[in-house]
Design an enzyme around this catalytic site. Structure first.
Site, mmCIF file in Angstrom:
data_model
loop_
_atom_site.group_PDB
_atom_site.id
_atom_site.type_symbol
_atom_site.label_atom_id
_atom_site.label_comp_id
_atom_site.label_asym_id
_atom_site.label_seq_id
_atom_site.Cartn_x
_atom_site.Cartn_y
_atom_site.Cartn_z
ATOM 1 N N ASP A 126 -22.732 -65.978 -36.224
ATOM 2 C CA ASP A 126 -21.284 -65.778 -36.308
ATOM 3 C C ASP A 126 -20.623 -66.681 -35.288
ATOM 4 O O ASP A 126 -21.137 -66.865 -34.180
ATOM 5 C CB ASP A 126 -20.923 -64.319 -36.005
ATOM 6 C CG ASP A 126 -21.324 -63.363 -37.126
ATOM 7 O OD1 ASP A 126 -21.399 -63.808 -38.287
ATOM 8 O OD2 ASP A 126 -21.543 -62.181 -36.834
ATOM 9 N N ASP A 139 -18.803 -64.650 -44.503
ATOM 10 C CA ASP A 139 -17.992 -63.434 -44.371
ATOM 11 C C ASP A 139 -16.630 -63.606 -45.034
ATOM 12 O O ASP A 139 -16.112 -62.681 -45.668
ATOM 13 C CB ASP A 139 -17.798 -63.072 -42.894
ATOM 14 C CG ASP A 139 -19.087 -62.671 -42.211
ATOM 15 O OD1 ASP A 139 -20.011 -62.186 -42.898
ATOM 16 O OD2 ASP A 139 -19.174 -62.846 -40.980
#
Length: 168
Positions: A126, A139
């Protein structure tokens, strides 16, 4: 897997979008891993978006970090479910939705399978820091796909053709 006659073009479009999402996600993660230090926060669009490299063993908001293998199974099931459902696609809208979801799910599955600390326990990269959470391109595709899925469902857009039924 047998595709209905009119669905093969839509299935192909779904696969192309999934490949684009997968490629964009993995290339941006490659950039993030090589350009960002773990935890370093770099302004991208201040004050809204920053880049900050994190390795997430869990789900959203790092929930379930001790159950990484469960997320691997869920991602694999999602990939299989999407591919099965898409065999008889009835609309371009659903092809886009399923393509976004498939691309995001395949990318996360790849992280879970092949990243450290090991097979089926890998951490997702991330790096897009929105403030309350840090995510990635997959995402974004998953979130947009879910919103579009709800909109198509609310509008009553047909997902799949019934076998033997001719389109109007």
């Amino acid at each position: 897997m047998r595709l209905e006659r009119g669905s093969s073009r839509l299935y192909g479009r779904m696969l192309i979008l999934a490949a684009v999402v997968l490629l964009a996600d993995q290339l941006t993660k490659l950039w993030a891993v090589s350009a960002l230090s773990d935890g370093e926060r770099v302004a991208a669009i201040p004050p809204l978006i920053h880049f900050r490299l994190l390795y997430n063993a869990g789900a959203a908001f790092s929930i379930g970090t001790e159950a990484t293998w469960v997320f691997t199974l869920v991602a694999a099931a999602a990939v299989v479910g999407i591919l099965y459902t898409a065999r008889r696609l009835a609309s371009a809208g659903w092809a886009l939705v399923l393509g976004a979801l498939l691309g995001g799910a395949v990318s996360h599955l790849g992280d879970r399978l092949f990243r450290k600390p090991g097979l089926a326990r890998g951490h997702v990269v991330d790096f897009i820091d929105y403030g309350p959470f840090v995510g990635n391109v997959a995402d974004i595709a998953l979130a947009c796909g879910c919103v579009a899925l709800m909109l198509l469902s609310l509008r009553g857009v047909e997902l799949a053709k019934v076998p033997g039924e001719e389109s109007a």
